[in-house]
Enzyme design. Sequence first.
Site, short mmCIF file in Angstrom:
data_model
loop_
_atom_site.label_atom_id
_atom_site.label_comp_id
_atom_site.label_asym_id
_atom_site.label_seq_id
_atom_site.Cartn_x
_atom_site.Cartn_y
_atom_site.Cartn_z
N GLU A 124 -4.34 -3.08 -6.10
CA GLU A 124 -3.59 -4.04 -6.93
C GLU A 124 -4.53 -5.07 -7.56
O GLU A 124 -4.40 -6.27 -7.38
CB GLU A 124 -2.50 -4.72 -6.09
N GLU A 174 2.36 3.17 -3.52
CA GLU A 174 3.13 2.21 -2.73
C GLU A 174 4.53 2.12 -3.30
O GLU A 174 4.71 1.86 -4.49
CB GLU A 174 2.51 0.80 -2.76
#
Length: 476
Positions: A182, A374
């Site tokens: 991320e 995710e």
Amino acid sequence: MSASTFPAGFLWGGALAANQSEGGYLEGGKGLATVDMLPLGPERLPVKLGQQKRFTLRDDEFYPSHQAIDFYHRYKEDIALMAEMGFRVFRTSIAWSRLFPQGDELSPNAQGIAFYRDLFTECRRHGIEPLVTLCHFDVPMHLVIEYGSWRSRKMVDFFTHYARTCFTAFDGLVKYWLTFNEINILLHSPFSGAGLVFAEGENVEQVKYQATHHELIASALATKIAHEVNPANQVGCMLAGGNFYPWSCKPEDVWAALEKDRENLFFIDVQARGAYPAWTARLFREKGIQVAMEEGDDAILRHTVDFVSFSYYASRCASAEMNEQNSSAANVVKSLANPHVSRSEWGWGIDPLGLRITMNMMYDRYQKPLFLVENGLGARDEPDANGAINDDYRISYLREHILAMGEAIADGIPVIGYTTWGCIDLVAASTGEMSKRYGLVYVDRDDQGKGSLARSRKKSFWWYKKVIASNGADLD
């Protein structure tokens, strides 16, 4: 959905992160990392945001990462549970400070190398493909204290040395790699994202984007090194995904959403396309940012990733009138609360169609295979009188998102695989809580670190086993 929706060889599995699961924070020669400084409680957010300097541990605070769920000692038991579900892929990360406790050593910690070799070998023994993130929200604290973390260009050398060590030591065990988890969260949670702490009065945007440039250079060089070590290596970038919807069709709201999407996608634009997008020149000019670049950086950035991976939990909303008062505090990426979707207990919008929208947008933009690494629902799971956990709400969430992913595949998008987040309950990165559970496997541990750490299968465990066995055809 037909049985043919998901391609043969589709990689079904789950994901954990070292810093949220391993524990053993000083065992096996490991050094302190940024995540080890994040306490449970009200001080956690200011530390994560880089607003509060936290370079030493305090006796009056509880640090959830220090033991986490003790994956460091229990990984064989946990991988056996993954194998029982039929996992074809397991996403995890390497704790940088377990291999290089200070971060700037020339030689790695042999105990750290041995641990991860054993871990990845165990995955292979069960027929599970490891998907490994090099830097998942943890930077060795020595690099933060001594060099200012990613403020410093020296970090590029430290990271690429670490990356080369990993690619070499685990060659033949790991094929799929991610550079930074991320990566766009650097802009929103600078200490947890990149080890950044700010001094009063400095240009915070300047610091963040200079650090960003260093990470992008390091990521491109790591991609180049991975391909040199083994041409079969596949390297991806990783985005905290989710499109911004305009709050209304008012042109100013549409523009605000476009700007938010650009900010979110900037990192992946560079990692997947190999150059800074044109609009950044104006952004830097208006924010008073001057990114220091070295000769040859443009050529380095052209070493682009093989695939684009991303997390997806929720979509977002933006308007021209967004401010601190009307934006959700549920996530570090600020958003207006969308009245057209339901929300989790922690305020995250539940929007399966938003996943299909996000996937179509990203493939249109990058023309590279996608990997959803995710996706999951944080919820309070309470065992019943018999100890069973009937998490039908999680099954519903996952079912609807897998259906949306299937629709994106039917739209023509190549997707490598899917790893549900927190396949085993783990410490929540946002809050440090255990009670915000994502897993298909329950871990007996509470927010204060009490509990036996025993594992037990939730209802979703058996449901996901059936999904994998049918290659996504049976979602009932």
